[in-house]
Structure formats: structure tokens, C-alpha cells
Design a protein around this motif. Structure first.
Motif, mmCIF file in Angstrom:
data_model
loop_
_atom_site.group_PDB
_atom_site.id
_atom_site.type_symbol
_atom_site.label_atom_id
_atom_site.label_comp_id
_atom_site.label_asym_id
_atom_site.label_seq_id
_atom_site.Cartn_x
_atom_site.Cartn_y
_atom_site.Cartn_z
ATOM 1 N N SER A 1 0.873 -1.103 -0.073
ATOM 2 C CA SER A 1 -0.119 0.047 -0.082
ATOM 3 C C SER A 1 0.703 1.229 0.052
ATOM 4 C CB SER A 1 -1.088 -0.125 1.173
ATOM 5 O OG SER A 1 -0.364 0.211 2.422
ATOM 6 N N GLY A 2 2.009 1.364 0.869
ATOM 7 C CA GLY A 2 2.946 2.328 0.675
ATOM 8 C C GLY A 2 3.510 2.499 -0.517
ATOM 9 N N LEU A 3 3.786 1.543 -1.162
ATOM 10 C CA LEU A 3 4.669 1.583 -2.546
ATOM 11 C C LEU A 3 3.431 2.136 -3.581
ATOM 12 C CD1 LEU A 3 6.803 -1.666 -2.848
ATOM 13 C CD2 LEU A 3 7.430 0.709 -2.660
ATOM 14 N N ALA A 4 2.289 1.660 -3.554
ATOM 15 C CA ALA A 4 1.227 2.034 -4.323
ATOM 16 C C ALA A 4 0.802 3.591 -4.183
ATOM 17 C CB ALA A 4 -0.137 1.202 -4.216
ATOM 18 N N LEU A 5 0.873 4.035 -2.804
ATOM 19 C CA LEU A 5 0.790 5.626 -2.723
ATOM 20 C C LEU A 5 1.753 6.407 -3.148
ATOM 21 C CD1 LEU A 5 -1.226 7.687 -1.690
ATOM 22 C CD2 LEU A 5 -0.265 7.175 0.737
ATOM 23 N N ALA A 6 2.973 5.771 -2.895
ATOM 24 C CA ALA A 6 4.310 6.573 -3.366
ATOM 25 C C ALA A 6 4.279 6.804 -4.956
ATOM 26 C CB ALA A 6 5.336 5.885 -2.967
ATOM 27 N N LEU A 7 3.613 5.723 -5.366
ATOM 28 C CA LEU A 7 3.731 5.856 -6.979
ATOM 29 C C LEU A 7 2.379 6.720 -7.534
ATOM 30 C CD1 LEU A 7 5.018 2.274 -7.662
ATOM 31 C CD2 LEU A 7 6.421 4.272 -8.097
ATOM 32 N N LEU A 8 1.538 6.961 -6.627
ATOM 33 C CA LEU A 8 0.304 7.656 -6.845
ATOM 34 C C LEU A 8 -0.417 6.721 -7.715
ATOM 35 C CD1 LEU A 8 1.710 11.466 -7.399
ATOM 36 C CD2 LEU A 8 0.527 10.219 -5.452
ATOM 37 N N SER A 9 -0.576 5.650 -7.447
ATOM 38 C CA SER A 9 -1.351 4.577 -8.084
ATOM 39 C C SER A 9 -2.672 4.596 -7.698
ATOM 40 C CB SER A 9 -0.612 3.261 -8.261
ATOM 41 O OG SER A 9 -1.575 2.024 -8.608
ATOM 42 N N ALA A 10 -3.520 4.206 -8.444
ATOM 43 C CA ALA A 10 -5.179 4.127 -8.015
ATOM 44 C C ALA A 10 -5.224 2.957 -7.120
ATOM 45 C CB ALA A 10 -6.123 4.023 -8.943
ATOM 46 N N LEU A 11 -4.169 2.009 -7.346
ATOM 47 C CA LEU A 11 -4.213 0.694 -6.558
ATOM 48 C C LEU A 11 -4.122 0.833 -5.019
ATOM 49 C CD1 LEU A 11 -2.258 -1.695 -8.929
ATOM 50 C CD2 LEU A 11 -4.689 -1.665 -8.424
ATOM 51 N N ALA A 12 -3.927 2.149 -4.730
ATOM 52 C CA ALA A 12 -3.272 2.400 -3.422
ATOM 53 C C ALA A 12 -4.587 2.470 -2.563
ATOM 54 C CB ALA A 12 -2.672 3.766 -3.399
ATOM 55 N N VAL B 1 -5.031 7.745 7.662
ATOM 56 C CA VAL B 1 -4.448 7.620 6.325
ATOM 57 C C VAL B 1 -5.248 7.066 5.211
ATOM 58 C CG1 VAL B 1 -2.403 6.973 5.126
ATOM 59 C CG2 VAL B 1 -2.175 8.090 7.198
ATOM 60 N N THR B 2 -5.998 5.877 5.784
ATOM 61 C CA THR B 2 -6.856 5.131 4.700
ATOM 62 C C THR B 2 -7.819 6.031 4.212
ATOM 63 O OG1 THR B 2 -6.209 3.090 5.471
ATOM 64 C CG2 THR B 2 -8.259 3.169 4.547
ATOM 65 N N ALA B 3 -8.416 6.929 5.228
ATOM 66 C CA ALA B 3 -9.726 7.761 4.921
ATOM 67 C C ALA B 3 -9.168 8.812 3.949
ATOM 68 C CB ALA B 3 -10.227 8.312 6.204
ATOM 69 N N GLY B 4 -7.842 9.472 4.368
ATOM 70 C CA GLY B 4 -7.379 10.271 3.370
ATOM 71 C C GLY B 4 -6.891 9.670 2.189
ATOM 72 N N VAL B 5 -6.570 8.561 1.960
ATOM 73 C CA VAL B 5 -6.200 7.855 0.610
ATOM 74 C C VAL B 5 -7.570 7.627 -0.228
ATOM 75 C CG1 VAL B 5 -5.557 5.733 -0.747
ATOM 76 C CG2 VAL B 5 -4.046 6.879 1.146
ATOM 77 N N LEU B 6 -8.585 7.619 0.523
ATOM 78 C CA LEU B 6 -9.987 7.218 -0.226
ATOM 79 C C LEU B 6 -10.486 8.487 -0.831
ATOM 80 C CD1 LEU B 6 -11.905 5.154 2.307
ATOM 81 C CD2 LEU B 6 -11.073 4.341 0.196
ATOM 82 N N CYS B 7 -9.903 9.808 -0.246
ATOM 83 C CA CYS B 7 -10.200 11.029 -0.874
ATOM 84 C C CYS B 7 -9.370 11.476 -2.263
ATOM 85 C CB CYS B 7 -10.335 12.216 0.131
ATOM 86 S SG CYS B 7 -11.520 11.941 1.577
ATOM 87 N N LEU B 8 -8.265 10.971 -2.067
ATOM 88 C CA LEU B 8 -7.246 11.162 -3.113
ATOM 89 C C LEU B 8 -7.928 11.121 -4.728
ATOM 90 C CD1 LEU B 8 -3.954 10.075 -1.829
ATOM 91 C CD2 LEU B 8 -4.917 12.478 -1.735
ATOM 92 N N PRO B 9 -8.364 9.990 -4.885
ATOM 93 C CA PRO B 9 -8.925 9.953 -6.347
ATOM 94 C C PRO B 9 -9.896 11.210 -6.487
ATOM 95 C CG PRO B 9 -8.905 7.691 -5.337
ATOM 96 C CD PRO B 9 -8.807 8.480 -4.363
ATOM 97 N N LEU B 10 -10.925 11.475 -5.788
ATOM 98 C CA LEU B 10 -11.595 12.449 -5.874
ATOM 99 C C LEU B 10 -10.986 13.872 -6.275
ATOM 100 C CD1 LEU B 10 -14.245 11.819 -2.985
ATOM 101 C CD2 LEU B 10 -14.465 11.351 -5.508
#
Length: 131
Positions: free
Chosen positions: A60-71, A117-126
Motif C-alpha cells: 500500500s505504501g509503494l502504491a501510494l508513493a507511485l500515486l497509483s489508484a491501486l493504493a 491515512v486510509t480515509a485520506g487515501v479514499l479521498c485522493l481519487p476525488l
């Protein structure tokens, strides 16, 4: 916003590596002293869940660092594994040991931070940060 997401991703990537290292070191000690530190099957299963959680936190950290939607999926999977571990009766048995109480508290604190952080990641695609 992107740099903050990448920094958080690197942080959780390193955290996942640390969890995997901890699980590996624990298994090595148990293998070196089989008669002295023989864990029960439930404790072995708990150790496997910790290792799985570490792997998912790393991913999950790698996916977020790469700004992937898989995060989004990876963080939700990591959150689910951590929640299941904290609710699992084996964790309660370990928490009765005086030495394990502090570790249990730290696990709950880490889970609370991961939840935010998970809640924040859920907002990032928006916000258009994740692609």
C-alpha cells in the motif's frame, strides 16, 4: 498534495518492511530455540497474519508513493487485516501478558493512524491525485 501523498507512501512502505523484518527475526529466534520458544498453533497463525499485514502495508505504501489508484484497494486491504488481527481472540490472549500490553496499545495507536491515512487515501481519487 502529491508530495505529501508520496511521503506518506514512503513512510508506510518502510513500515511494512519493518513489520516483515520483525516477523522474519521472530521466526529465526523460534527456529534457533525450538524447545524453549515453541509457540502454539494460534500464535503461529497470529505471526503469519502479522507478516501478511506487513506485506500489504508495504504494497500500500509503494502504491501510494507511485500515486497509483491501486493504493485505495491496498490501504483498504491493509486496514481489514489490521482490524481482524486486533479483534482476533489470540491477540487478546497475548494482551494479558504484562510485556504484551504496551505492544498492544502501540498496535491500536498504529491502527488509528492507519485508519486516518486510509480515509485520506479514499479521498485522493476525488481530488485527482491518484491515477
Amino acid at each position: 498534495m502529491e508530495w505529501a501523498a508520496r511521503a506518506i507512501g514512503v513512510f508506510y512502505g518502510l513500515g511494512g518492511l519493518m513489520l516483515l523484518h520483525q516477523a522474519w527475526a521472530n521466526w529465526r529466534v523460534q527456529a534457533a530455540l525450538p524447545g524453549f520458544l515453541a509457540p502454539s498453533p494460534r500464535e503461529r497463525a497470529a505471526d503469519l497474519v502479522i507478516a501478511l499485514g506487513g506485506l500489504v502495508v508495504l504494497l500500500s505504501g509503494l502504491a501510494l508513493a507511485l500515486l497509483s489508484a491501486l493504493a485505495v484497494v491496498a490501504f483498504l486491504a491493509g486496514w481489514s487485516i489490521q482490524a481482524a488481527y486486533l479483534l482476533w481472540p489470540t491477540a487478546e490472549i497475548r494482551a494479558r501478558k504484562p510485556v504484551a500490553r504496551r505492544g498492544r496499545r502501540l498496535s491500536v495507536d498504529a491502527f488509528a493512524a492507519y485508519t486516518m491515512v486510509t480515509a485520506g487515501v479514499l479521498c485522493l481519487p476525488l481530488l485527482g491525485v491518484l491515477s
